[in-house]
Every structure is written in C-alpha cells, then in structure tokens.
Scaffold this motif. Structure first.
Motif, PDB file in Angstrom:
ATOM      1  N   THR A 178      13.410   2.051  17.169  1.00 17.97           N
ATOM      2  CA  THR A 178      14.808   2.489  17.274  1.00 17.97           C
ATOM      3  C   THR A 178      15.650   1.930  16.142  1.00 17.97           C
ATOM      4  OG1 THR A 178      14.690   2.712  19.682  1.00 17.97           O
ATOM      5  CG2 THR A 178      16.887   2.447  18.715  1.00 17.97           C
ATOM      6  N   ASN A 179      15.513   0.644  15.852  1.00 23.69           N
ATOM      7  CA  ASN A 179      16.293   0.043  14.773  1.00 23.69           C
ATOM      8  C   ASN A 179      15.878   0.576  13.413  1.00 23.69           C
ATOM      9  OD1 ASN A 179      18.333  -1.878  15.735  1.00 23.69           O
ATOM     10  ND2 ASN A 179      16.605  -2.928  16.696  1.00 23.69           N
ATOM     11  N   LEU A 180      14.582   0.853  13.235  1.00 22.56           N
ATOM     12  CA  LEU A 180      14.134   1.434  11.975  1.00 22.56           C
ATOM     13  C   LEU A 180      14.769   2.809  11.778  1.00 22.56           C
ATOM     14  CD1 LEU A 180      10.703   1.385  10.319  1.00 22.56           C
ATOM     15  CD2 LEU A 180      11.709   3.599  10.801  1.00 22.56           C
ATOM     16  N   ASN A 181      14.742   3.646  12.812  1.00 19.61           N
ATOM     17  CA  ASN A 181      15.299   4.989  12.682  1.00 19.61           C
ATOM     18  C   ASN A 181      16.816   4.966  12.515  1.00 19.61           C
ATOM     19  OD1 ASN A 181      12.899   6.479  12.769  1.00 19.61           O
ATOM     20  ND2 ASN A 181      12.847   6.444  15.005  1.00 19.61           N
ATOM     21  N   ARG A 182      17.494   4.035  13.164  1.00 20.19           N
ATOM     22  CA  ARG A 182      18.939   3.918  12.977  1.00 20.19           C
ATOM     23  C   ARG A 182      19.254   3.535  11.530  1.00 20.19           C
ATOM     24  NH1 ARG A 182      21.341  -0.199  15.532  1.00 20.19           N
ATOM     25  NH2 ARG A 182      23.382   0.810  15.485  1.00 20.19           N
ATOM     26  N   THR A 183      18.430   2.671  10.959  1.00 12.59           N
ATOM     27  CA  THR A 183      18.648   2.254   9.571  1.00 12.59           C
ATOM     28  C   THR A 183      18.325   3.377   8.597  1.00 12.59           C
ATOM     29  OG1 THR A 183      18.101  -0.033  10.172  1.00 12.59           O
ATOM     30  CG2 THR A 183      18.062   0.516   7.835  1.00 12.59           C
ATOM     31  N   LEU A 184      17.276   4.142   8.880  1.00 12.93           N
ATOM     32  CA  LEU A 184      16.941   5.271   8.008  1.00 12.93           C
ATOM     33  C   LEU A 184      18.046   6.325   8.037  1.00 12.93           C
ATOM     34  CD1 LEU A 184      13.127   5.840   8.669  1.00 12.93           C
ATOM     35  CD2 LEU A 184      14.202   4.636   6.765  1.00 12.93           C
ATOM     36  N   ALA A 185      18.728   6.459   9.170  1.00 16.42           N
ATOM     37  CA  ALA A 185      19.825   7.426   9.274  1.00 16.42           C
ATOM     38  C   ALA A 185      21.083   6.913   8.591  1.00 16.42           C
ATOM     39  CB  ALA A 185      20.114   7.734  10.742  1.00 16.42           C
ATOM     40  N   ASP A 186      21.328   5.608   8.675  1.00 20.84           N
ATOM     41  CA  ASP A 186      22.525   5.007   8.082  1.00 20.84           C
ATOM     42  C   ASP A 186      22.202   3.575   7.656  1.00 20.84           C
ATOM     43  OD1 ASP A 186      24.946   4.016   7.312  1.00 20.84           O
ATOM     44  OD2 ASP A 186      25.963   4.313   9.230  1.00 20.84           O
ATOM     45  N   PRO A 187      21.941   3.346   6.365  1.00 19.14           N
ATOM     46  CA  PRO A 187      21.557   2.002   5.894  1.00 19.14           C
ATOM     47  C   PRO A 187      22.623   0.941   6.127  1.00 19.14           C
ATOM     48  CG  PRO A 187      21.086   3.673   4.234  1.00 19.14           C
ATOM     49  CD  PRO A 187      21.925   4.336   5.277  1.00 19.14           C
ATOM     50  N   ASN A 188      23.844   1.346   6.449  1.00 19.75           N
ATOM     51  CA  ASN A 188      24.928   0.378   6.622  1.00 19.75           C
ATOM     52  C   ASN A 188      25.053  -0.151   8.044  1.00 19.75           C
ATOM     53  OD1 ASN A 188      25.856   0.625   3.893  1.00 19.75           O
ATOM     54  ND2 ASN A 188      26.756   2.599   4.427  1.00 19.75           N
TER      55      ASN A 188
ATOM     56  N   GLY B 292       0.792  -1.216   0.000  1.00 15.23           N
ATOM     57  CA  GLY B 292       0.000   0.000   0.000  1.00 15.23           C
ATOM     58  C   GLY B 292       0.825   1.266   0.000  1.00 15.23           C
ATOM     59  N   GLU B 293       2.077   1.179   0.446  1.00 17.81           N
ATOM     60  CA  GLU B 293       3.001   2.320   0.444  1.00 17.81           C
ATOM     61  C   GLU B 293       4.362   1.799  -0.003  1.00 17.81           C
ATOM     62  OE1 GLU B 293       2.392   5.497   1.634  1.00 17.81           O
ATOM     63  OE2 GLU B 293       0.682   5.332   2.998  1.00 17.81           O
ATOM     64  N   ASP B 294       5.055   2.559  -0.816  1.00 21.33           N
ATOM     65  CA  ASP B 294       6.430   2.216  -1.202  1.00 21.33           C
ATOM     66  C   ASP B 294       7.178   3.524  -1.447  1.00 21.33           C
ATOM     67  OD1 ASP B 294       8.807   1.194  -2.060  1.00 21.33           O
ATOM     68  OD2 ASP B 294       8.000   0.057  -3.750  1.00 21.33           O
ATOM     69  N   LEU B 295       7.903   3.973  -0.436  1.00 21.87           N
ATOM     70  CA  LEU B 295       8.627   5.235  -0.503  1.00 21.87           C
ATOM     71  C   LEU B 295      10.119   4.961  -0.597  1.00 21.87           C
ATOM     72  CD1 LEU B 295       6.784   7.088   2.421  1.00 21.87           C
ATOM     73  CD2 LEU B 295       6.223   7.143  -0.022  1.00 21.87           C
ATOM     74  N   ILE B 296      10.791   5.647  -1.504  1.00 22.02           N
ATOM     75  CA  ILE B 296      12.244   5.562  -1.592  1.00 22.02           C
ATOM     76  C   ILE B 296      12.823   6.685  -0.741  1.00 22.02           C
ATOM     77  CG2 ILE B 296      14.254   5.697  -3.104  1.00 22.02           C
ATOM     78  CD1 ILE B 296      12.552   4.564  -5.329  1.00 22.02           C
ATOM     79  N   LEU B 297      13.606   6.322   0.281  1.00 25.48           N
ATOM     80  CA  LEU B 297      14.108   7.293   1.242  1.00 25.48           C
ATOM     81  C   LEU B 297      15.617   7.402   1.174  1.00 25.48           C
ATOM     82  CD1 LEU B 297      11.914   6.310   4.333  1.00 25.48           C
ATOM     83  CD2 LEU B 297      11.399   7.957   2.533  1.00 25.48           C
ATOM     84  N   PHE B 298      16.107   8.620   1.265  1.00 25.44           N
ATOM     85  CA  PHE B 298      17.540   8.849   1.344  1.00 25.44           C
ATOM     86  C   PHE B 298      17.972   8.888   2.808  1.00 25.44           C
ATOM     87  CE2 PHE B 298      16.877  10.890  -2.913  1.00 25.44           C
ATOM     88  CZ  PHE B 298      17.629   9.956  -3.623  1.00 25.44           C
ATOM     89  N   PRO B 299      19.208   8.517   3.098  1.00 22.42           N
ATOM     90  CA  PRO B 299      19.682   8.500   4.493  1.00 22.42           C
ATOM     91  C   PRO B 299      19.488   9.840   5.189  1.00 22.42           C
ATOM     92  CG  PRO B 299      21.257   7.399   3.062  1.00 22.42           C
ATOM     93  CD  PRO B 299      20.233   8.038   2.157  1.00 22.42           C
ATOM     94  N   GLY B 300      18.929   9.784   6.388  1.00 29.15           N
ATOM     95  CA  GLY B 300      18.775  10.978   7.205  1.00 29.15           C
ATOM     96  C   GLY B 300      17.581  11.840   6.885  1.00 29.15           C
TER      97      GLY B 300
END
Length: 306
Positions: free
Chosen positions: A113-123, A61-69
């Motif tokens: 927390t893990n989702l936000n850490r990944t959104l900030a830095d995918p690595n 239902g949602e598919d957003l391409i997000l850049f780090p941070g």
C-alpha cells in the motif's frame, strides 16, 4: 555477509524484502527465484527509482525510473499462496514479477500500500502501523544466513508480454527528449497537447532534416547497434532515426513523461533541467518553458558573438 540496502545514490523512501519471479518460457507460469532480495524506492533529483537489489551481494538487478501514476504493484490473483505480485504500467504492457520474502505476512499489505501510494504521489508520507513496525535496521539490512520463506509451488499467472524491453525510462532518454523538444517552439501555444503527438515520427523527421546540428548529440544515445557509421548516407541516418522514434521504448518513454506532466508532480525534475517549477503543471507549460529557455540561450549566444 550483510548488505546495506539503503546504500544508493538517492534518498531511500522505503525498502522491503522481496524476490523476483520469472515467466517460464512458453507457459503462463512464473518460477520464483530463491535469491534473497529487496524492493527499494529512491528519490534521485526528483525522479523515482524502483530497484530490486540482491541482499547477499548488493548487486542491483532492476533499476526503473518511474513517473507518478504510471506503475502499480498488484497481487497476482492466481497465486495459490498469496505473496506473488506483478508491477504493471499504464504506458506499456510490460510486467515485472516479485514475491514477498519477509518471514511474516503481517506487513505485506502495508508495504504494498505504501509503495503504491508513493508511486502515485512521491510527495506523500508513508503511513505505518506502529504495532507492526520492526526495528529500523530490519527493513533495510539483512544477513546472508537469515531464513527466507520459500514459495511451495510454481505460481500460475495471466500471460505476460513477449516484449522484453524494460518499461522504465532512463536519464539518457529524458535528455534525448529535452534536446529534441527544445527546438519545437511552434507547439507551445496549443491548448490541448499530447507529447505522443508532438514527438511523433511525422514531426521529428522533418526536424532532424532541417536541424542537422541535433544529430551528433543524439547518436551517442542510440542503442549501439543503431548508431550510424561514419560513412552512413543522410537517407540511412533518417531511416535509423525513424526506426528509433517508432520503437516501443521511445514511445513508452514519451507516454510516461506525458502522463507525469499531467500529474503536476515533477517540480524537482523540471528544476534540475533549469526550468521554472511552473513547467511541471502540464504538457503545454513544459513545452513553453523549454521554448523560452531555448530562446534565451540563443539570445545569449548571439550577444556573445556580437
């Protein structure tokens, strides 16, 4: 009926149960949808996809391409039961609301927390409390008969934006940006660059006028209602492109790309464009790499003609 939530075209980074919530028209309240769903993060060619998927039908239902941070999932403080969250963006005012559906609240903070850490830095590597870890299948699959706790009340929220344009950019928009920037070789030597300045209407319109060969490649990427007709005059084409480059979706995509390039976390993405990994170290490096790629391709074409 069970649906494999990890069945996506990219590598699944994490997934957890969550439903969507929608703002009630004309109010500052959101209504939680009872549909069983999940938030899923995947990595596809170096790009992070934030998806919401129906756990019963498997429909995305949602598919957003997000850049780090650029994005962060935050708890809605006005939520009386504490499980309503909003996905906010640095580059736009868009908001997407969700509510956590796991039968227990003990992992809510850990998931977010893990989702936000990944959104900030995918690595980064997610950190899980092994005392709370469920069986692996429970995080990625579910049956339609599984009981899902429902919110007892409608949740009051801060006003949501009235702009309904999706905040995530698309691969088509990124391809459009790549085609445009490849001709802008004059900007590569500047010390302090902002893509929002480089890819402004003031810069792009003269480029379109002096490089009409770019236009046919851009038309298929425009919204259907903006694609010029075959009998459109040059002035009408310019007006359509001006409207597009001034639009919130285009400006948002440029701002997201600018922010991501400054994080240095787009190495895999720039490699997918045929650029060296050094192109992901900043805006100037990105533009310089594209200019060099365009120069080399132009030289190769001239050699073939000779």
């Amino acid at each position: 009926m069970s649906v494999d939530l990890t069945s996506t075209s990219g590598r699944t980074i994490l997934a957890f149960k969550a439903g969507r919530a929608f703002r009630r028209a004309g109010t500052n309240f959101v209504d939680a949808s009872p549909t069983k769903g999940a938030i899923i993060l995947t990595n596809e060619d170096g790009l992070i996809h934030f998806m919401w998927k129906d756990r019963t039908t498997g429909e995305v239902g949602e598919d957003l391409i997000l850049f780090p941070g650029d994005a962060k999932l935050e708890k809605v403080p006005q939520s009386s039961w504490g499980r309503t969250y909003v996905l906010k963006f640095e580059s736009s005012d868009q908001k997407h609301f969700f509510w956590l559906q796991d039968s227990s609240t003990r992992r809510d903070e850990e998931f977010v927390t893990n989702l936000n850490r990944t959104l900030a830095d995918p690595n980064i590597i997610a950190i899980w409390d092994m005392r709370n870890v469920y069986p692996a299948s429970e995080a990625s699959t579910s049956t339609a008969g599984t009981s899902t706790p429902q919110p007892s009340t409608v949740q009051p929220i801060v006003p949501a934006t009235s702009d309904s344009t999706p905040a995530g950019t698309t691969p088509e928009q990124l391809a459009q940006l790549r085609g445009i920037v490849s001709s802008m070789t004059g900007f590569a030597s500047e010390d302090e660059l902002w893509l929002t300045d480089v890819l402004s209407s003031q810069n792009l319109l003269p480029l379109f006028q002096s490089h009409p060969e770019l236009l046919p490649a851009l038309f298929p990427l425009l919204p259907p209602e903006l694609i010029p007709s075959s009998d459109a005059t040059p002035q009408q084409v310019v007006e359509i492109l001006q409207r597009t480059t001034n639009s919130p979706p285009f400006r948002s995509a440029v701002a997201q790309l600018d922010r991501a390039l400054r994080t240095g976390a787009l190495g895999e993405f720039v490699r997918s464009l045929g650029l060296p990994e050094s192109a992901a170290t900043g805006v100037g490096a990105f533009l310089a790499a594209i200019a060099e790629q365009a120069r080399q391709e132009g030289a190769e074409e001239r050699m073939e003609e000779d």
